[in-house]
Design a protein around this motif. Structure first.
Motif, PDB file in Angstrom:
ATOM      1  N   ASP A 119       0.716  -1.444  -0.057  1.00  0.00           N
ATOM      2  CA  ASP A 119      -0.027   0.067  -0.119  1.00  0.00           C
ATOM      3  C   ASP A 119       0.932   1.314   0.031  1.00  0.00           C
ATOM      4  OD1 ASP A 119      -2.524  -1.574   2.314  1.00  0.00           O
ATOM      5  OD2 ASP A 119      -2.294  -1.397   0.083  1.00  0.00           O
ATOM      6  N   LEU A 120       2.056   1.106   0.819  1.00  0.00           N
ATOM      7  CA  LEU A 120       2.643   2.546   0.838  1.00  0.00           C
ATOM      8  C   LEU A 120       3.235   3.235  -0.286  1.00  0.00           C
ATOM      9  CD1 LEU A 120       4.882   1.424   3.711  1.00  0.00           C
ATOM     10  CD2 LEU A 120       3.102   3.165   3.802  1.00  0.00           C
ATOM     11  N   PRO A 121       3.891   2.552  -1.503  1.00  0.00           N
ATOM     12  CA  PRO A 121       4.138   3.190  -2.527  1.00  0.00           C
ATOM     13  C   PRO A 121       3.064   4.144  -3.334  1.00  0.00           C
ATOM     14  CG  PRO A 121       5.332   1.129  -2.658  1.00  0.00           C
ATOM     15  CD  PRO A 121       4.358   1.081  -1.530  1.00  0.00           C
ATOM     16  N   ALA A 122       1.948   3.361  -3.307  1.00  0.00           N
ATOM     17  CA  ALA A 122       0.746   4.037  -3.880  1.00  0.00           C
ATOM     18  C   ALA A 122       0.092   5.058  -3.159  1.00  0.00           C
ATOM     19  CB  ALA A 122      -0.586   2.841  -3.887  1.00  0.00           C
ATOM     20  N   LEU A 123       0.457   5.113  -1.763  1.00  0.00           N
ATOM     21  CA  LEU A 123      -0.231   6.100  -0.664  1.00  0.00           C
ATOM     22  C   LEU A 123       0.823   7.449  -1.166  1.00  0.00           C
ATOM     23  CD1 LEU A 123      -1.318   4.325   2.380  1.00  0.00           C
ATOM     24  CD2 LEU A 123      -2.652   5.474   0.887  1.00  0.00           C
ATOM     25  N   PHE A 124       1.921   7.180  -1.186  1.00  0.00           N
ATOM     26  CA  PHE A 124       2.815   8.067  -1.431  1.00  0.00           C
ATOM     27  C   PHE A 124       2.751   8.931  -2.807  1.00  0.00           C
ATOM     28  CE2 PHE A 124       5.550   6.405   2.120  1.00  0.00           C
ATOM     29  CZ  PHE A 124       5.593   7.668   2.699  1.00  0.00           C
TER      30      PHE A 124
END
Length: 431
Positions: A119-124
Protein backbone atom coordinates in the motif's frame (compact mmCIF):
# COMPACT_ATOMS: atom_id res chain seq x y z
CA UNK A 1 13.11 28.13 20.32
CA UNK A 2 11.83 24.74 19.19
CA UNK A 3 10.04 24.19 15.91
CA UNK A 4 7.92 21.50 14.29
CA UNK A 5 6.60 21.81 10.73
CA UNK A 6 3.99 19.43 9.34
CA UNK A 7 2.07 19.49 6.08
CA UNK A 8 -0.28 16.53 5.54
CA UNK A 9 2.76 14.41 6.34
CA UNK A 10 5.63 16.02 8.25
CA UNK A 11 7.43 18.17 5.74
CA UNK A 12 10.02 19.48 8.13
CA UNK A 13 10.82 19.13 11.79
CA UNK A 14 13.09 21.60 13.55
CA UNK A 15 14.25 22.45 17.01
CA UNK A 16 15.97 25.82 16.95
CA UNK A 17 18.20 26.82 19.82
CA UNK A 18 20.87 29.36 19.08
CA UNK A 19 20.44 31.49 16.02
CA UNK A 20 17.03 33.05 15.55
CA UNK A 21 15.74 34.42 18.81
CA UNK A 22 12.22 34.15 20.18
CA UNK A 23 8.61 34.77 19.29
CA UNK A 24 6.37 36.88 21.50
CA UNK A 25 2.58 36.99 21.45
CA UNK A 26 0.91 39.91 23.28
CA UNK A 27 -2.88 40.15 23.68
CA UNK A 28 -2.70 43.58 25.37
CA UNK A 29 0.18 43.64 27.86
CA UNK A 30 3.78 42.53 27.20
CA UNK A 31 4.61 38.88 27.90
CA UNK A 32 8.10 37.80 26.87
CA UNK A 33 8.48 34.07 26.09
CA UNK A 34 11.70 32.20 25.39
CA UNK A 35 11.07 28.85 23.70
CA UNK A 36 9.18 28.20 20.48
CA UNK A 37 7.70 25.23 18.63
CA UNK A 38 6.12 25.45 15.20
CA UNK A 39 3.93 23.20 13.17
CA UNK A 40 2.53 23.41 9.67
CA UNK A 41 -1.00 22.08 9.76
CA UNK A 42 -2.45 19.86 7.07
CA UNK A 43 -4.45 21.74 4.46
CA UNK A 44 -8.17 21.65 5.18
CA UNK A 45 -10.26 20.76 2.15
CA UNK A 46 -13.99 20.94 1.65
CA UNK A 47 -14.02 17.39 0.33
CA UNK A 48 -11.31 15.00 1.43
CA UNK A 49 -10.49 12.03 -0.75
CA UNK A 50 -11.35 8.55 0.63
CA UNK A 51 -7.72 7.44 0.70
CA UNK A 52 -6.86 10.39 2.94
CA UNK A 53 -9.67 9.55 5.34
CA UNK A 54 -8.64 5.89 5.70
CA UNK A 55 -5.15 4.44 5.26
CA UNK A 56 -3.78 7.77 4.06
CA UNK A 57 -4.70 9.36 7.38
CA UNK A 58 -3.04 6.47 9.22
CA UNK A 59 0.11 6.90 7.13
CA UNK A 60 0.12 10.62 7.93
CA UNK A 61 -0.08 9.98 11.67
CA UNK A 62 2.60 7.28 11.51
CA UNK A 63 5.00 9.57 9.66
CA UNK A 64 4.25 12.45 12.00
CA UNK A 65 5.03 10.34 15.05
CA UNK A 66 8.14 9.02 13.30
CA UNK A 67 9.25 12.64 13.08
CA UNK A 68 8.64 13.28 16.77
CA UNK A 69 10.52 10.09 17.68
CA UNK A 70 13.46 11.09 15.50
CA UNK A 71 13.48 14.57 17.07
CA UNK A 72 13.89 13.03 20.51
CA UNK A 73 16.72 10.77 19.30
CA UNK A 74 18.53 13.59 17.48
CA UNK A 75 18.17 15.87 20.49
CA UNK A 76 19.96 13.29 22.64
CA UNK A 77 22.88 13.10 20.20
CA UNK A 78 23.19 16.75 19.15
CA UNK A 79 23.18 19.95 21.14
CA UNK A 80 21.93 23.14 19.57
CA UNK A 81 19.88 23.61 16.42
CA UNK A 82 18.04 20.68 14.84
CA UNK A 83 16.26 20.62 11.51
CA UNK A 84 15.32 17.58 9.39
CA UNK A 85 12.50 16.23 7.24
CA UNK A 86 10.51 13.17 8.36
CA UNK A 87 8.62 13.28 5.06
CA UNK A 88 11.89 13.20 3.13
CA UNK A 89 13.10 10.20 5.13
CA UNK A 90 9.76 8.40 4.73
CA UNK A 91 9.88 8.90 0.97
CA UNK A 92 13.44 7.55 0.86
CA UNK A 93 12.44 4.43 2.81
CA UNK A 94 9.39 3.89 0.61
CA UNK A 95 11.60 4.13 -2.49
CA UNK A 96 13.96 1.50 -1.03
CA UNK A 97 10.97 -0.76 -0.41
CA UNK A 98 10.50 -1.12 -4.16
CA UNK A 99 13.86 -2.92 -4.36
CA UNK A 100 13.62 -4.90 -1.14
CA UNK A 101 12.00 -8.24 -0.28
CA UNK A 102 11.51 -10.46 2.76
CA UNK A 103 12.59 -9.22 6.17
CA UNK A 104 14.43 -6.29 4.58
CA UNK A 105 11.18 -4.89 3.24
CA UNK A 106 9.20 -5.85 6.34
CA UNK A 107 11.45 -3.76 8.61
CA UNK A 108 10.97 -0.69 6.41
CA UNK A 109 7.21 -1.19 6.34
CA UNK A 110 7.08 -1.62 10.10
CA UNK A 111 8.57 1.83 10.72
CA UNK A 112 6.55 3.64 8.07
CA UNK A 113 3.05 2.29 8.45
CA UNK A 114 0.75 -0.56 9.38
CA UNK A 115 -1.49 -0.14 6.36
CA UNK A 116 -0.33 -3.45 4.92
CA UNK A 117 2.16 -4.69 2.30
CA UNK A 118 2.00 -3.06 -1.08
CA UNK A 119 0.00 0.00 0.00
CA UNK A 120 2.77 2.44 0.86
CA UNK A 121 4.18 3.33 -2.59
CA UNK A 122 0.65 3.91 -3.90
CA UNK A 123 -0.19 6.13 -0.92
CA UNK A 124 2.95 8.20 -1.41
CA UNK A 125 2.09 8.58 -5.09
CA UNK A 126 -1.37 9.91 -4.22
CA UNK A 127 0.16 12.13 -1.59
CA UNK A 128 2.51 13.66 -4.14
CA UNK A 129 -0.37 14.25 -6.55
CA UNK A 130 -2.50 15.72 -3.77
CA UNK A 131 0.20 18.16 -2.68
CA UNK A 132 1.02 19.27 -6.20
CA UNK A 133 -2.53 20.55 -6.63
CA UNK A 134 -2.03 23.13 -3.87
CA UNK A 135 -0.41 25.75 -6.08
CA UNK A 136 -0.59 28.52 -3.46
CA UNK A 137 1.43 26.60 -0.90
CA UNK A 138 4.32 25.84 -3.21
CA UNK A 139 5.24 22.34 -2.03
CA UNK A 140 7.05 20.08 -4.48
CA UNK A 141 8.63 16.64 -4.17
CA UNK A 142 10.90 14.77 -6.52
CA UNK A 143 13.20 11.78 -6.83
CA UNK A 144 16.47 10.97 -8.60
CA UNK A 145 18.24 7.65 -9.19
CA UNK A 146 21.97 7.83 -9.97
CA UNK A 147 23.01 4.46 -11.45
CA UNK A 148 26.51 3.15 -12.19
CA UNK A 149 26.84 2.99 -15.98
CA UNK A 150 27.70 -0.74 -16.13
CA UNK A 151 25.29 -1.85 -13.38
CA UNK A 152 22.21 -3.85 -14.31
CA UNK A 153 19.08 -2.53 -12.58
CA UNK A 154 15.89 -4.48 -13.07
CA UNK A 155 13.38 -2.89 -15.42
CA UNK A 156 10.39 -3.34 -13.07
CA UNK A 157 12.20 -1.43 -10.30
CA UNK A 158 12.85 1.53 -12.61
CA UNK A 159 9.28 1.44 -13.93
CA UNK A 160 7.75 1.36 -10.44
CA UNK A 161 10.07 4.15 -9.26
CA UNK A 162 8.92 6.27 -12.17
CA UNK A 163 5.26 5.41 -11.57
CA UNK A 164 5.13 6.03 -7.83
CA UNK A 165 7.80 8.71 -7.31
CA UNK A 166 8.34 10.14 -10.81
CA UNK A 167 12.01 9.19 -10.46
CA UNK A 168 14.46 10.58 -12.98
CA UNK A 169 17.22 8.05 -13.78
CA UNK A 170 20.73 9.40 -14.41
CA UNK A 171 23.71 7.26 -15.50
CA UNK A 172 27.02 8.09 -13.79
CA UNK A 173 30.49 6.61 -13.36
CA UNK A 174 31.15 6.31 -9.63
CA UNK A 175 34.71 5.15 -10.32
CA UNK A 176 35.44 8.73 -11.38
CA UNK A 177 34.58 10.19 -7.97
CA UNK A 178 35.22 13.83 -8.82
CA UNK A 179 33.10 13.78 -11.97
CA UNK A 180 30.28 11.82 -10.31
CA UNK A 181 30.15 14.19 -7.34
CA UNK A 182 30.04 17.22 -9.62
CA UNK A 183 27.26 15.74 -11.76
CA UNK A 184 25.05 14.72 -8.82
CA UNK A 185 25.47 18.05 -7.04
CA UNK A 186 24.52 19.78 -10.30
CA UNK A 187 21.21 17.89 -10.36
CA UNK A 188 20.51 18.58 -6.68
CA UNK A 189 21.31 22.27 -7.06
CA UNK A 190 18.91 22.44 -10.01
CA UNK A 191 16.05 20.52 -8.40
CA UNK A 192 16.26 22.37 -5.05
CA UNK A 193 16.52 25.75 -6.82
CA UNK A 194 19.94 26.45 -5.33
CA UNK A 195 18.94 25.68 -1.73
CA UNK A 196 21.13 22.55 -1.55
CA UNK A 197 24.05 23.09 -3.92
CA UNK A 198 26.26 20.38 -2.36
CA UNK A 199 24.50 17.30 -1.02
CA UNK A 200 27.41 15.03 -1.96
CA UNK A 201 30.79 15.53 -0.30
CA UNK A 202 32.35 12.13 -1.02
CA UNK A 203 31.70 9.32 -3.48
CA UNK A 204 32.37 5.64 -2.77
CA UNK A 205 33.76 3.98 -5.92
CA UNK A 206 31.92 0.76 -4.95
CA UNK A 207 28.57 2.55 -5.21
CA UNK A 208 26.10 1.05 -7.64
CA UNK A 209 22.97 3.17 -7.04
CA UNK A 210 22.19 6.36 -5.12
CA UNK A 211 18.52 7.18 -4.60
CA UNK A 212 17.73 10.81 -3.73
CA UNK A 213 14.39 12.18 -2.56
CA UNK A 214 13.86 15.90 -2.06
CA UNK A 215 11.05 18.05 -0.66
CA UNK A 216 10.79 21.79 -1.32
CA UNK A 217 8.41 24.11 0.53
CA UNK A 218 7.74 27.77 -0.33
CA UNK A 219 5.11 28.94 2.11
CA UNK A 220 4.02 32.59 1.97
CA UNK A 221 2.41 34.23 5.00
CA UNK A 222 -1.26 35.00 4.57
CA UNK A 223 -0.41 38.40 6.06
CA UNK A 224 3.31 39.15 5.50
CA UNK A 225 5.39 40.88 8.14
CA UNK A 226 6.31 44.45 7.20
CA UNK A 227 10.13 44.72 6.86
CA UNK A 228 9.89 48.32 8.12
CA UNK A 229 9.11 47.01 11.60
CA UNK A 230 11.90 44.41 11.71
CA UNK A 231 14.34 45.51 14.40
CA UNK A 232 17.27 44.03 16.29
CA UNK A 233 16.02 42.64 19.59
CA UNK A 234 17.20 40.46 22.46
CA UNK A 235 16.97 36.69 22.34
CA UNK A 236 17.51 34.64 25.50
CA UNK A 237 19.69 31.61 24.81
CA UNK A 238 19.36 30.55 28.44
CA UNK A 239 19.00 32.18 31.86
CA UNK A 240 22.41 33.79 31.63
CA UNK A 241 23.15 34.48 27.95
CA UNK A 242 21.44 36.66 25.33
CA UNK A 243 22.12 37.67 21.73
CA UNK A 244 20.76 40.30 19.35
CA UNK A 245 18.65 39.00 16.43
CA UNK A 246 16.43 40.56 13.72
CA UNK A 247 12.88 40.41 15.11
CA UNK A 248 9.82 40.76 12.87
CA UNK A 249 6.58 42.38 14.07
CA UNK A 250 2.91 42.10 13.17
CA UNK A 251 -0.40 43.06 14.82
CA UNK A 252 -3.78 41.56 13.99
CA UNK A 253 -6.17 38.68 14.69
CA UNK A 254 -4.43 35.36 15.40
CA UNK A 255 -5.68 32.00 16.65
CA UNK A 256 -4.07 30.70 19.83
CA UNK A 257 -4.58 28.48 22.87
CA UNK A 258 -2.95 27.73 26.22
CA UNK A 259 -2.05 24.21 27.34
CA UNK A 260 -2.62 24.06 31.09
CA UNK A 261 -0.88 20.71 31.54
CA UNK A 262 2.30 21.58 29.66
CA UNK A 263 2.15 25.28 30.59
CA UNK A 264 2.68 26.63 27.09
CA UNK A 265 1.04 29.13 24.71
CA UNK A 266 0.31 27.91 21.16
CA UNK A 267 0.04 30.50 18.38
CA UNK A 268 -1.11 29.87 14.81
CA UNK A 269 0.53 31.83 11.95
CA UNK A 270 -1.36 31.17 8.68
CA UNK A 271 0.16 30.61 5.24
CA UNK A 272 -1.55 30.91 1.90
CA UNK A 273 -2.93 27.60 0.69
CA UNK A 274 -4.77 26.63 3.89
CA UNK A 275 -1.67 25.76 5.93
CA UNK A 276 -0.26 27.29 9.08
CA UNK A 277 2.71 27.36 11.42
CA UNK A 278 2.15 26.60 15.10
CA UNK A 279 4.42 28.45 17.50
CA UNK A 280 4.61 26.94 21.00
CA UNK A 281 5.89 29.27 23.71
CA UNK A 282 6.91 27.64 26.99
CA UNK A 283 6.27 29.57 30.19
CA UNK A 284 9.62 28.60 31.72
CA UNK A 285 13.08 28.47 30.21
CA UNK A 286 14.27 24.91 29.38
CA UNK A 287 10.76 23.40 29.63
CA UNK A 288 11.06 22.58 25.92
CA UNK A 289 12.97 19.46 27.00
CA UNK A 290 9.87 18.16 28.73
CA UNK A 291 7.68 19.19 25.79
CA UNK A 292 9.67 17.02 23.37
CA UNK A 293 8.76 13.94 25.41
CA UNK A 294 5.03 14.64 24.90
CA UNK A 295 5.00 15.69 21.23
CA UNK A 296 2.58 13.57 19.22
CA UNK A 297 -0.10 13.96 16.56
CA UNK A 298 -2.79 13.66 19.24
CA UNK A 299 -1.28 16.56 21.19
CA UNK A 300 -1.11 18.72 18.07
CA UNK A 301 -4.72 17.89 17.16
CA UNK A 302 -5.79 18.88 20.67
CA UNK A 303 -4.07 22.24 20.31
CA UNK A 304 -5.78 22.86 16.97
CA UNK A 305 -9.24 22.02 18.34
CA UNK A 306 -8.79 24.45 21.22
CA UNK A 307 -7.73 27.44 19.12
CA UNK A 308 -9.53 30.77 19.65
CA UNK A 309 -9.04 33.96 17.60
CA UNK A 310 -8.16 37.29 19.26
CA UNK A 311 -6.19 40.47 18.56
CA UNK A 312 -2.45 40.14 19.24
CA UNK A 313 0.95 41.68 18.66
CA UNK A 314 3.42 39.09 17.45
CA UNK A 315 7.22 39.30 17.49
CA UNK A 316 8.94 36.54 15.54
CA UNK A 317 12.64 36.13 14.57
CA UNK A 318 14.14 35.84 11.13
CA UNK A 319 16.41 32.81 10.93
CA UNK A 320 18.10 30.26 8.73
CA UNK A 321 19.23 26.72 9.59
CA UNK A 322 21.29 24.24 7.59
CA UNK A 323 21.89 20.77 9.05
CA UNK A 324 23.01 17.32 7.92
CA UNK A 325 22.44 13.99 9.67
CA UNK A 326 23.37 10.32 9.32
CA UNK A 327 19.87 8.88 9.32
CA UNK A 328 21.08 5.27 9.03
CA UNK A 329 22.35 5.41 12.61
CA UNK A 330 18.94 6.57 13.83
CA UNK A 331 17.13 3.93 11.76
CA UNK A 332 19.27 1.20 13.29
CA UNK A 333 18.10 2.35 16.72
CA UNK A 334 14.55 1.84 15.44
CA UNK A 335 15.33 -1.77 14.45
CA UNK A 336 15.79 -1.10 10.75
CA UNK A 337 19.05 -3.04 10.51
CA UNK A 338 18.82 -5.73 7.86
CA UNK A 339 19.09 -3.41 4.86
CA UNK A 340 22.46 -2.15 6.16
CA UNK A 341 23.88 -5.66 6.69
CA UNK A 342 25.27 -8.43 4.47
CA UNK A 343 21.87 -10.13 4.94
CA UNK A 344 20.08 -7.34 3.04
CA UNK A 345 17.75 -8.65 0.34
CA UNK A 346 17.51 -6.21 -2.57
CA UNK A 347 16.36 -8.82 -5.05
CA UNK A 348 13.83 -6.50 -6.70
CA UNK A 349 16.57 -3.97 -7.46
CA UNK A 350 19.12 -6.13 -9.25
CA UNK A 351 19.99 -9.74 -10.00
CA UNK A 352 23.21 -9.36 -7.98
CA UNK A 353 21.19 -8.67 -4.82
CA UNK A 354 23.30 -11.03 -2.67
CA UNK A 355 26.21 -8.60 -2.89
CA UNK A 356 24.23 -5.37 -2.30
CA UNK A 357 23.41 -3.41 0.82
CA UNK A 358 22.62 0.19 1.80
CA UNK A 359 25.80 1.72 3.23
CA UNK A 360 24.33 5.00 4.46
CA UNK A 361 21.26 7.25 4.49
CA UNK A 362 22.13 10.93 4.74
CA UNK A 363 19.85 13.95 4.89
CA UNK A 364 20.52 17.65 4.57
CA UNK A 365 17.77 20.13 5.45
CA UNK A 366 17.63 23.91 5.14
CA UNK A 367 14.94 26.26 6.47
CA UNK A 368 14.74 30.04 6.19
CA UNK A 369 12.02 32.22 7.75
CA UNK A 370 11.63 35.90 6.85
CA UNK A 371 8.97 38.59 6.41
CA UNK A 372 7.54 36.93 3.28
CA UNK A 373 7.19 33.39 4.61
CA UNK A 374 9.09 30.12 4.99
CA UNK A 375 11.32 28.38 2.49
CA UNK A 376 12.46 24.90 3.42
CA UNK A 377 14.12 22.09 1.50
CA UNK A 378 15.41 18.64 2.42
CA UNK A 379 17.41 16.14 0.37
CA UNK A 380 17.75 12.50 1.48
CA UNK A 381 20.21 10.14 -0.20
CA UNK A 382 20.37 6.36 0.12
CA UNK A 383 23.69 4.88 -1.03
CA UNK A 384 23.60 1.29 -2.28
CA UNK A 385 27.02 -0.37 -2.59
CA UNK A 386 28.40 -3.68 -3.79
CA UNK A 387 30.64 -5.56 -1.39
CA UNK A 388 32.87 -8.61 -1.77
CA UNK A 389 32.30 -11.67 0.34
CA UNK A 390 35.47 -13.10 1.96
CA UNK A 391 37.10 -16.04 0.13
CA UNK A 392 35.56 -19.42 0.98
CA UNK A 393 38.01 -21.71 2.78
CA UNK A 394 36.84 -25.27 3.36
CA UNK A 395 39.08 -27.14 5.82
CA UNK A 396 38.76 -30.69 4.50
CA UNK A 397 42.37 -31.77 5.11
CA UNK A 398 44.87 -31.24 7.92
CA UNK A 399 45.72 -27.59 8.40
CA UNK A 400 48.87 -26.07 9.86
CA UNK A 401 47.18 -25.81 13.26
CA UNK A 402 46.25 -29.46 13.06
CA UNK A 403 49.88 -30.37 12.21
CA UNK A 404 51.03 -28.39 15.24
CA UNK A 405 48.40 -30.10 17.40
CA UNK A 406 49.54 -33.52 16.17
CA UNK A 407 53.15 -32.51 16.75
CA UNK A 408 52.37 -31.34 20.28
CA UNK A 409 50.51 -34.55 21.08
CA UNK A 410 53.47 -36.61 19.83
CA UNK A 411 55.85 -34.43 21.80
CA UNK A 412 53.84 -34.91 24.99
CA UNK A 413 53.80 -38.67 24.47
CA UNK A 414 57.54 -38.63 23.83
CA UNK A 415 58.16 -36.58 26.99
CA UNK A 416 56.02 -38.96 29.00
CA UNK A 417 57.90 -41.91 27.56
CA UNK A 418 61.25 -40.31 28.40
CA UNK A 419 60.00 -39.57 31.91
CA UNK A 420 58.94 -43.14 32.40
CA UNK A 421 62.37 -44.41 31.28
CA UNK A 422 64.14 -42.08 33.69
CA UNK A 423 61.86 -43.20 36.50
CA UNK A 424 62.63 -46.83 35.77
CA UNK A 425 66.36 -46.11 35.72
CA UNK A 426 66.04 -44.33 39.06
CA UNK A 427 64.29 -47.25 40.63
CA UNK A 428 66.93 -49.56 39.23
CA UNK A 429 69.79 -47.46 40.73
CA UNK A 430 67.93 -47.36 44.06
CA UNK A 431 68.11 -51.09 44.38
Amino acid sequence: MAAVLRLLLPCLLARVWLVPGTAQARPQTPAVQNETSQEVQAPEEEEEEPWLMASGHQLSEQTSNLGFSLLRKISMRHEGNVVFSPLGLSLAMAALMLGATGQTRAQLEGVLSQTGPGDLPALFRRLRQHLSRNQELGLTQGSLAFVQEDFDVKGPFLNLSKRYFDTECVTVNFHNASQARKLMNHYMNRETQGRIPTLFDEVNPDTKVILVDYVLLKGKWLTPFDPVFTKADTFHLNKYKTVKVPMMYSAGNFASTFDERLRCHVLQLPYRGNASMLVVLMEKMSDHLALEDYLSTDLVDTWLRNMRTRHMEVFFPKFKLDQKYEMHELLKQMRVTRIFSPWANLGELSAMARNLKVSQVLQRAVIEVDEKGTEAVAGTLSEIVAYSMPPIIKVNRPSLEEFWAIFERKKVKSDRADGSQEARKGRHRGR
